[in-house]
Design an enzyme around this catalytic site. Sequence first.
Site, PDB file in Angstrom:
ATOM      1  N   SER A   1       0.712  46.972  -3.664  1.00 54.72           N
ATOM      2  CA  SER A   1       1.135  47.749  -2.498  1.00 54.72           C
ATOM      3  C   SER A   1       2.291  47.031  -1.835  1.00 54.72           C
ATOM      4  O   SER A   1       2.420  45.793  -1.949  1.00 54.72           O
ATOM      5  CB  SER A   1      -0.029  47.879  -1.499  1.00 54.72           C
TER       6      SER A   1
ATOM      7  N   TYR B   1      -7.148  44.317   2.860  1.00 57.73           N
ATOM      8  CA  TYR B   1      -6.355  45.116   1.918  1.00 57.73           C
ATOM      9  C   TYR B   1      -5.059  44.393   1.571  1.00 57.73           C
ATOM     10  O   TYR B   1      -4.684  44.281   0.392  1.00 57.73           O
ATOM     11  CB  TYR B   1      -6.065  46.483   2.521  1.00 57.73           C
TER      12      TYR B   1
END
Length: 253
Positions: free
Chosen positions: A138, A151
Site C-alpha cells: 500500500s 495496517y
Amino acid sequence: MKISGNTVFIPGATSGIGLELAIALQAKGNTVIVGGRRRELLDSIAAEHGLDTVRIDTADPASITAVTADVLAAHPDLNVLITMAGVMYIEDWHHPENFLASAESTITTNVLGPIRLIAGFIEHLQAQPDATVITVSSGLGFTPLKVTPSYNASKAAIHLLTETLRLQFAGSTVEFKELQPPAVRTDLVPGQRDSEWAMPLEDFVAEVMDILENQPDAKEIQVESVKFLRYSEVRGDYDHAVAVLNASDPNSN
C-alpha cells in the site's frame, strides 16, 4: 509476467480490488481461481462470472494448507499467486483495549497470511517454466495514515518481504511483483467506497492491467496516484506528504 495464458489464484478476491482484478485477468485469457471465506459470495461469483472458486480463510493456517493442496490438484498448471486478502482497522493506541485485538488480526491476515500462502505454493511455482507471485502492499507502507498504525506497519513489512524474496529468487523462474494501491473506492474501511479522495475502483484496475500488459518487467505495480505516497521520502518531502495525507483523510481526526 505475460498478460494471458496464466492460471491465477487470488485468495481474498470476493469483492473490491481482488474481484475486479480477477474479472479483468479472466478477460485477458487467463484461468482465474478466486478464494474467499463466504460461500454465498463465492457461489454468486462463480455463477455470474464463470470463475473457479474455493473457500479459504487466510487467517487460518490449516485452511491455507488444505486449500493449497486442493487448488494444485485441480490446477496443476497454476503459475501465478496474488496474495490479495487483507484487513484495515481504525485504531487508537492510547489504550490496549482499543487496538490490541485489531492489531493482532491485521498482522495475522496481512503478514502471516501472505507468508503462509507463499510457503504453500513456492515449491510448485519453482517447477513452472514461468511463475509470478504478486504481493499487495500500500502507499501507506511508505507514508503513514495516523489512524491505521497496524495496517501501515503490515504493508511496510510486505514491501521489504517482497524486496528480499526478489533477491533470493533472482535467476529463477519465479518473479516477485508488488502491487501498491492508493486509497481505492472499496469497502476496506467504512465510507471509503463513496469517498471523493479515493480512486475509482474501475480506474485503478484498468491502470494496473495496463501496467501488467505494457510494463511486464515492472517490479512494483504503481498507478500514478500512489506515487505521492510511495516516493515522499525519496523526494525529500516526507513530512509534507504525511501532513497532506492526514489532513485530507476524513478518518484522520
